[in-house]
Design an enzyme around this catalytic site. Structure first.
Site, mmCIF file in Angstrom:
data_model
loop_
_atom_site.group_PDB
_atom_site.id
_atom_site.type_symbol
_atom_site.label_atom_id
_atom_site.label_comp_id
_atom_site.label_asym_id
_atom_site.label_seq_id
_atom_site.Cartn_x
_atom_site.Cartn_y
_atom_site.Cartn_z
ATOM 1 N N ASP A 37 0.858 -1.191 0.000
ATOM 2 C CA ASP A 37 0.000 0.000 0.000
ATOM 3 C C ASP A 37 0.893 1.239 0.000
ATOM 4 O OD1 ASP A 37 -2.174 1.641 0.149
ATOM 5 O OD2 ASP A 37 -2.731 1.131 2.204
ATOM 6 N N ASP A 44 -2.851 2.568 -6.151
ATOM 7 C CA ASP A 44 -1.869 2.667 -5.065
ATOM 8 C C ASP A 44 -1.774 1.447 -4.155
ATOM 9 O OD1 ASP A 44 -4.374 3.062 -4.005
ATOM 10 O OD2 ASP A 44 -3.809 4.735 -2.720
ATOM 11 N N GLU A 45 -2.446 0.360 -4.489
ATOM 12 C CA GLU A 45 -2.297 -0.831 -3.656
ATOM 13 C C GLU A 45 -2.540 -2.101 -4.462
ATOM 14 O OE1 GLU A 45 -5.259 -1.563 -0.589
ATOM 15 O OE2 GLU A 45 -6.587 -0.062 -1.486
#
Length: 359
Positions: A13, A107-108
């Protein structure tokens, strides 16, 4: 009976991704409280820097409240093309270690490194290497959670944020979950947490003491899910072929709407929210569907397909407005939603391989 196969799962993350990219690209913003998206007069914050989070500024907070909480806040216009560019860099790093990468957003992502291209037996070492590579190659920090399944890995990734990681080994999973505050369980939102508090459930240990029948009675279909996860049971595989078929946003109103003027106001906000979600996934689509639930709970959908891909809120709203006026409302309205389908995603076939776990 075949022996249980344990997996090595990493959840990576990025730390305050959108805000961190803005601070990376603009040195004048570094160390300052910034909010990506929104403004002091209107709009909603998409992401906040850690400097802004200290004041209580979070994603989905209105720009007005962000300014109230942090008078020094700096609002920055989102640049999704840039975020997608950096996300692609990070994805390349993941793929050097394993092909089993399941992106959740820009983003993860989850990585299954049970079998990995580097032949590294330790998932913790792989996570350290990946985070170091991300920092070296992008200038950004990432946090990671490492464990035997996706649920525990995701919870663990939030444990030592920012720029940290936590490993929950197989023999540590149950104690880790038992000691975890119930609000930290991924999938337990604010409303559910409040209900659990009322039932005397404050930690994983409290949750584990409740029967499956009790949880199903109080939480419906989610009951068995809660019963299993607190016991470390979560069999969902990392699926690199995970393809979103549609992206949707909808809202149920506290009071039924009878005026189309009020409905348009709600739809405009819904279109803006959908645009933000689409931006996070970096996708667009051709078919807009308007979902209407009436006061009598009957459901109706109306769709329009464009000859080209769209993602902008103005086009989403225009299509929803056209669909709203397509025919007369039969009752007052309790829910409105907009979804985008026919997406510009490409399906891929993958082969899942699982080997003996070596943590």
């Amino acid at each position: 009976m075949e022996p249980k196969v344990l997996r090595k799962i990493i959840h990576v993350d990025m730390d305050a991704f959108y805000a961190s990219v803005e601070q990376l690209d603009n040195p004048e913003l570094r160390g300052k409280p910034i909010a990506v998206g929104g403004s002091e007069n209107r709009g909603v914050v998409s992401a906040a820097s850690y400097e802004a989070r200290k004041f209580g500024v979070r994603s989905a907070l209105s720009g007005v409240l962000a300014k109230k909480y942090c008078p020094e806040i700096i609002f920055v216009r989102p640049r999704f093309d840039r975020y997608k560019e950096v996300s692609a860099q990070i994805r390349k790093i993941f793929l050097e270690y394993t092909d089993k990468v399941e992106p959740l957003s820009l983003d993860e992502a989850y990585l299954d490194v049970t079998e990995n291209k580097k032949g590294i037996p330790s998932a913790s070492i792989i996570a350290e290497q990946i985070r170091a590579r991300i920092l070296t190659e992008t200038g950004l920090t990432a946090s990671a959670g490492i464990s035997i399944n996706k649920f525990v890995a995701k919870v663990a990734s939030d444990y030592n944020k920012p720029n940290g990681q936590k490993t929950v080994a197989p023999d540590e999973v149950i104690p880790f979950l038992e000691n975890l505050p119930i609000k930290k369980f991924y999938g337990v939102g604010k409303v559910t947490a409040e209900k659990m508090y009322q039932l005397g459930i404050f930690t994983g240990k409290d949750l584990k003491e409740r029967s499956e029948e009790f949880l199903e009675k109080n939480f419906g279909k989610s009951g068995p899910y809660y019963y299993n996860i607190v016991r470390g049971i979560h069999n969902s595989e990392v699926k690199s072929e995970r393809i979103a078929k549609s992206v949707a946003t909808e809202h149920t109103f506290s009071e039924n709407l009878t005026s189309e003027v009020f409905m348009l106001e709600k739809l405009e906000k819904t279109a803006a929210e959908l645009e933000r979600r689409i931006g996070r996934y970096g996708i667009s689509g051709k078919t807009v569907t308007l979902k209407i639930k009436y006061s009598d709970f009957s459901l109706q959908t109306r769709s329009k397909t464009f000859p080209y891909y769209i993602a902008h809120k103005s086009l989403l709203f225009d299509a929803a407005k056209e669909l709203l006026y397509q025919e007369k409302m039969k009752e007052s309205v309790r829910l409105l939603g907009i979804s985008l389908s026919n997406l510009n995603t490409e399906e891929k076939k993958t082969v899942a391989v699982q080997l003996k776990f070596d943590f």
